[in-house]
Design an enzyme around this catalytic site. Structure first.
Site, mmCIF file in Angstrom:
data_model
loop_
_atom_site.group_PDB
_atom_site.id
_atom_site.type_symbol
_atom_site.label_atom_id
_atom_site.label_comp_id
_atom_site.label_asym_id
_atom_site.label_seq_id
_atom_site.Cartn_x
_atom_site.Cartn_y
_atom_site.Cartn_z
ATOM 1 N N ARG A 16 0.992 6.183 6.052
ATOM 2 C CA ARG A 16 2.244 6.945 6.109
ATOM 3 C C ARG A 16 3.181 6.384 5.034
ATOM 4 O O ARG A 16 3.303 6.943 3.963
ATOM 5 C CB ARG A 16 2.872 6.845 7.511
ATOM 6 C CG ARG A 16 3.986 7.859 7.757
ATOM 7 C CD ARG A 16 5.294 7.539 7.074
ATOM 8 N NE ARG A 16 5.970 6.388 7.668
ATOM 9 C CZ ARG A 16 7.096 5.869 7.187
ATOM 10 N NH1 ARG A 16 7.683 6.391 6.126
ATOM 11 N NH2 ARG A 16 7.647 4.815 7.750
ATOM 12 N N GLU A 17 3.792 5.212 5.286
ATOM 13 C CA GLU A 17 4.651 4.616 4.257
ATOM 14 C C GLU A 17 3.842 4.432 2.961
ATOM 15 O O GLU A 17 4.336 4.680 1.862
ATOM 16 C CB GLU A 17 5.174 3.256 4.745
ATOM 17 C CG GLU A 17 6.016 2.483 3.734
ATOM 18 C CD GLU A 17 7.423 3.017 3.550
ATOM 19 O OE1 GLU A 17 8.131 3.231 4.549
ATOM 20 O OE2 GLU A 17 7.824 3.214 2.387
ATOM 21 N N HIS A 76 4.677 10.041 12.216
ATOM 22 C CA HIS A 76 6.071 9.744 11.906
ATOM 23 C C HIS A 76 6.813 11.045 11.662
ATOM 24 O O HIS A 76 6.538 11.741 10.682
ATOM 25 C CB HIS A 76 6.051 8.874 10.623
ATOM 26 C CG HIS A 76 7.351 8.302 10.246
ATOM 27 N ND1 HIS A 76 8.034 8.682 9.109
ATOM 28 C CD2 HIS A 76 8.092 7.340 10.833
ATOM 29 C CE1 HIS A 76 9.143 7.976 9.021
ATOM 30 N NE2 HIS A 76 9.212 7.158 10.046
ATOM 31 N N HIS A 199 11.942 -2.921 4.076
ATOM 32 C CA HIS A 199 11.544 -2.736 2.672
ATOM 33 C C HIS A 199 11.758 -4.028 1.883
ATOM 34 O O HIS A 199 12.495 -4.922 2.306
ATOM 35 C CB HIS A 199 12.310 -1.555 2.064
ATOM 36 C CG HIS A 199 11.623 -0.257 2.389
ATOM 37 N ND1 HIS A 199 10.760 0.357 1.528
ATOM 38 C CD2 HIS A 199 11.635 0.485 3.530
ATOM 39 C CE1 HIS A 199 10.277 1.453 2.108
ATOM 40 N NE2 HIS A 199 10.793 1.556 3.327
ATOM 41 N N HIS A 293 -2.345 -33.269 -6.969
ATOM 42 C CA HIS A 293 -2.747 -32.306 -5.935
ATOM 43 C C HIS A 293 -4.256 -32.367 -5.682
ATOM 44 O O HIS A 293 -4.707 -32.446 -4.544
ATOM 45 C CB HIS A 293 -2.378 -30.874 -6.355
ATOM 46 C CG HIS A 293 -0.912 -30.608 -6.306
ATOM 47 N ND1 HIS A 293 -0.368 -29.561 -5.621
ATOM 48 C CD2 HIS A 293 0.130 -31.267 -6.867
ATOM 49 C CE1 HIS A 293 0.943 -29.582 -5.757
ATOM 50 N NE2 HIS A 293 1.273 -30.601 -6.517
#
Ligand code: HCA
Ligand code: CU
Length: 383
Positions: A16-17, A76, A199, A293
């Site tokens: 959808r989005e 939606h 968002h 590291h």
């Protein structure tokens, strides 16, 4: 009050989005494929585009409603009875209603007054409840709306028996503190569940989703890789990473090694690469480079890793081919190659690698060549 995030649900809105993303065009077959992958991953809900958007959107929604699945299917819709009726006819389990309550939306989008919004929505929610459809009501652009107004609407919907109310940061202006405060107040104001849709315009979408949960939200909207309108919303993988680093048990309910596969699938469909800095699955997410590291990671990866790549079916990489290399990493490489070298020889090799890397960009083959040459030098064979 800060809530324990014991229980939360993901509402996956890639279909959808994500359709509102620049490259977001999914055929019916694409949607079925993405839905099946997300089902296997284990998200609780899928949200699809309204069937009113186009004839094929309706066909797609009906097809997904019929597929074998564990997720609950949502669509939606705007606050319109005809749209709600069509959605139910398509076979969804739930409906997400959204209405613009900010002055911008009221003026430039639908032009309804607050009272009109409440009346129309109430009628739709009541009808959906009568059809035993899970119903959510959200206010678009919540953060730029008058809060007294939106709370009035939320309370009215809560009293009408809505399952969830939704808060939407439509333009990506919320920050974690504002999100926490707004959802905390809403938690006091309504009894129903709370959904957050954020968002990412200012890069806060994942953090805001976390704060929403900590303030008592129960449902978070995500999309795969965060795709959506403009630069999208909270990403599925980002939310998983965020929650994993609080307590990995929170995300055990999902099939974590599938994350990369789901992302690769969606990336292909929308024509993008997985960005290098994507949480967990980005190309460099488990790449260790500086000597300090790599030394620590070789002894105990947790020293510089918040997330265990193995739990996502991924592997870390230790990079030796550069001037920041440390001799511990060189020793580890020699062992991998089966070369028995003294500490002195390893330190000598490390220096040669650094000198070489100062001259040009080197590769692991250059590192290996230096190590092999150390063996030959030790054996008295001239180089
Ligand atoms: C949009 C709508 C929406 C809806 C969110 C929701 C938003 O503007 O496209 O239903 O909660 O961001 O407001 O995606
Ligand atoms: Cu949105």
């Amino acid at each position: 009050m800060r809530h324990q995030i014991a229980q939360f649900n993901i509402i996956e809105s890639t279909l959808r989005e994500g359709e509102q993303f620049e490259g977001g065009h999914f055929s019916t077959a694409d949607k079925l494929e993405v839905a099946a992958a997300l089902d296997a991953f284990g998200v609780e809900y899928l949200e699809l585009t309204t069937p009113i958007a186009s004839p094929t959107s309706e066909i797609d929604l009906r097809a997904i409603a019929r597929m074998p699945r564990r997720f609950r299917l949502l669509t939606h819709i705007r606050a319109r009875m005809d749209e709600a009726k069509l959605a139910v006819d398509c076979g969804v389990d739930g409906v997400d209603i959204y209405v613009g309550t900010s002055a911008y939306m009221r003026q430039y989008s639908h032009g309804k007054s607050l009272q009109e919004i409440i009346e129309v929505s109430r009628e739709i929610v009541a009808w959906l409840k009568s059809q035993r459809i899970e119903t959510r009501f959200s206010t678009e652009d919540t953060f730029r709306s008058n809060l007294a107004d939106v709370f009035t609407v939320y309370r009215a919907m809560d009293l009408e028996g809505v399952n969830r109310v939704g808060v939407a940061d439509t333009v990506g202006i919320a920050d974690p503190m504002r999100t926490f405060n707004l959802i905390s107040s809403l938690r006091q104001a309504v009894d129903c569940d709370i959904e957050f849709h954020g968002h990412n315009d200012s890069g806060c979408a994942i953090a805001n989703a976390l704060c929403a949960l900590q303030a008592g939200a129960t449902h978070i909207d995500t999309t795969v890789l965060g795709i959506g309108e403009r630069n999208g919303i909270t990403s599925l993988g980002g939310l998983i990473a965020r929650l994993y680093t609080i307590d990995r048990e929170l995300v055990r309910k999902y099939d974590l090694p599938m994350l990369r596969e789901v992302e690769e699938l969606v990336a292909r469909k929308v024509g993008i690469e997985i960005p290098f800095n994507t949480p967990i699955t980005g190309r460099t997410a488990f790449h260790h480079k500086a000597g300090v590291h790599t030394n620590a990671v070789l002894q105990n990866p947790t020293s510089y890793e918040a997330i265990d790549p193995a739990e996502f079916g991924l592997r870390r990489s230790i990079d030796l081919a550069h001037r920041l290399v440390g001799w511990n990493a060189v020793r580890d490489r020699a062992a991998t190659l089966g070369l028995a070298l003294t500490e002195e020889a390893l330190r000598g090799a490390t220096q040669r690698i650094k000198v070489l890397a100062d001259e040009r960009r080197i590769t692991i083959e250059d590192v290996d060549a230096v190590l092999h040459s150390q063996v030959l030098t030790r054996a008295g064979i001239p180089q």
